[in-house]
Design an enzyme around this catalytic site. Structure first.
Site, PDB file in Angstrom:
ATOM      1  CB  CYS A 111      37.224  -0.283  76.064  1.00 18.43           C
ATOM      2  SG  CYS A 111      35.813   0.844  76.163  1.00 18.43           S
ATOM      3  CG  HIS A 138      40.383   1.762  77.572  1.00 14.55           C
ATOM      4  ND1 HIS A 138      40.038   2.403  76.401  1.00 14.55           N
ATOM      5  CD2 HIS A 138      39.282   1.840  78.383  1.00 14.55           C
ATOM      6  CE1 HIS A 138      38.806   2.840  76.491  1.00 14.55           C
ATOM      7  NE2 HIS A 138      38.328   2.512  77.686  1.00 14.55           N
ATOM      8  CG  ASN A 164      36.528   5.698  76.827  1.00 14.78           C
ATOM      9  OD1 ASN A 164      36.729   4.991  75.846  1.00 14.78           O
ATOM     10  ND2 ASN A 164      36.214   5.182  78.007  1.00 14.78           N
TER      11      ASN A 164
END
Length: 329
Positions: A118, A254, A285
C-alpha cells in the site's frame, strides 16, 4: 556518448483513474463474512467498493488509468521514457507487468515492477522524480494498480470487508520549481507477518492439496501501528519539504480504513482548511492504487485546485511506509 540532461525540478503533470464498473455494497460482503452491513460501515467507514470483472486484470486497469494520465498531462505515450508499476496483486511473477503496460501503450520504454504494497505508489513516485531530475527519463509513468479480490479470501472477515480493486496513474516530468518533495520512507520487516500471504509459493508446489494462497491481515495490530507511527512519518515529510501543516491544501493518506484516516488526521493536528481525502468510503482499500485514486477523486469533486500542496502518505504490508509533499496537477 549522449549526455543526460538533468533538470532542476520534477512534478506531477497529469493524473488518471480507473474504477471498475461493478459496485459492491456492504450487504453483499456481509453475507459471506458473517458480519452485518452496519458493523462493516461502523468499523471501516466503507459503504461500497469496486470489484473488477473476472477477466479484468491488474494490467488492464493500469493501462486504462495510464492512458487517462497521459491525456491529462498532454503527453503522447511515445514521449514516456519509463514505466513503473506499483502492485502487490499482479499474478504473473515473470515477466513484470510494467513491460506489458508499455507494450500496450505502444512504447519501448524502460519498465519495471515495484512491490511495497500500500506504500507502493509513494515509492514509485519518489523513484520517478529522481529519474526525471537526473535525466534518466524525461517523462515517467507511475501506476498503482491492484486487484485485491484476486488475493483475498472472499469470506475473510478481516480482509474481505476492506479490500477492493482499481488503478491510478500519474505522469511525472520536468517542472519549474520542485513539485515533488523529498520522500520519507522505511520498513519494519520484524512485523512482516501482520499483513502477509498465508504461505509461500513453494508450499503449494510441494503440497498439491493446498488451495490458492491468500493474504491475511491482523487488523487490530495494523490499526494500532498506523495510528501510533504514521503521524510522525507525516510530520517528517512536512519538515523535509520545508512546509508546515498550515501550508497544505490537502492530506491524502492511504485509504485503508476511515477510522484510521480520522485518527491519523486528528493526531497530526491539521488546520480546518486542509481537505482530507476520504475516498475509502466509496472505493474501499485498493492498496497501491489507493493514493492516486484518492487524489483523482479530490480533483473530480473540485475539492482542491491545480497547484495546491498535498501531503501523501502510504503504508502497508512489509511493513512499509512512504510520504512526500507534492504540488497537484
Amino acid at each position: 556518448m549522449t549526455l543526460r540532461t538533468a533538470v532542476d525540478g520534477a512534478g506531477i503533470l497529469g493524473i488518471g483513474a480507473y474504477r471498475p464498473h461493478r459496485v459492491v455494497g456492504n450487504a453483499e460482503v456481509a453475507a459471506r463474512t458473517g458480519r452485518t452491513a452496519e458493523w462493516i460501515e461502523r468499523r471501516t467507514g466503507i459503504t461500497e467498493r469496486r470489484y473488477a470483472a473476472a477477466d479484468e486484470s491488474v494490467i488492464d486497469m493500469a493501462v486504462e488509468a495510464a492512458r487517462k494520465a497521459a491525456a491529462d498531462a498532454g503527453i503522447a505515450p511515445g514521449r514516456i521514457g519509463a514505466v513503473v508499476l506499483a502492485s502487490m496483486s499482479h499474478l504473473r511473477q515473470s515477466p513484470g507487468g510494467a513491460a506489458e503496460i508499455a507494450g500496450r501503450l505502444g512504447i519501448r520504454a524502460a519498465a519495471f515492477d515495484l512491490n511495497a504494497a500500500c506504500a507502493g505508489f509513494c515509492y514509485g513516485l519518489a523513484v520517478a522524480a529522481a529519474m526525471v531530475r537526473d535525466g534518466s527519463a524525461r517523462y515517467v509513468l507511475v501506476v498503482g494498480s491492484d486487484k485485491m479480490t484476486d488475493i483475498v479470501a472472499p469470506d475473510d472477515p478481516a480482509a474481505a470487508i476492506l479490500f477492493a480493486d482499481g488503478a491510478g496513474a500519474v505522469i511525472v516530468g520536468p517542472q519549474d520549481g520542485e513539485g515533488i518533495g523529498p520522500v520519507v520512507w522505511g520498513s519494519d520487516g520484524s512485523r512482516a507477518g501482520l499483513i502477509a500471504h498465508d504461505a509461500p509459493w513453494d508450499a503449494f508446489r510441494d503440497d498439491p492439496e493446498r488451495s490458492w494462497p491468500v493474504m491475511r491481515m491482523a487488523g487490530p495490530e495494523v490499526f494500532r501501528w498506523a495510528i501510533e507511527e504514521m503521524p510522525a512519518v507525516a510530520r517528517e515529510a512536512l519538515d523535509a519539504a520545508g512546509v508546515t501543516a498550515g501550508d497544505l491544501d490537502a492530506f491524502v493518506p492511504h485509504q485503508a480504513n476511515l477510522r484510521m484516516i480520522e485518527t491519523v488526521t486528528q493526531r497530526l493536528g491539521l488546520p480546518g482548511h486542509v481537505t482530507v481525502a476520504r475516498d475509502v468510503v466509496h472505493s474501499g482499500n485498493t492498496s497501491a492504487a489507493s493514493v492516486p485514486l484518492a487524489v483523482a477523486r479530490l480533483r473530480e469533486l473540485g475539492a482542491v485546485g491545480s497547484g495546491g500542496l498535498a501531503l501523501l502518505l502510504g503504508f502497508g504490508a512489509g511493513l512499509t511506509w512512504g510520504a512526500q509533499v507534492v504540488r497537484l496537477p
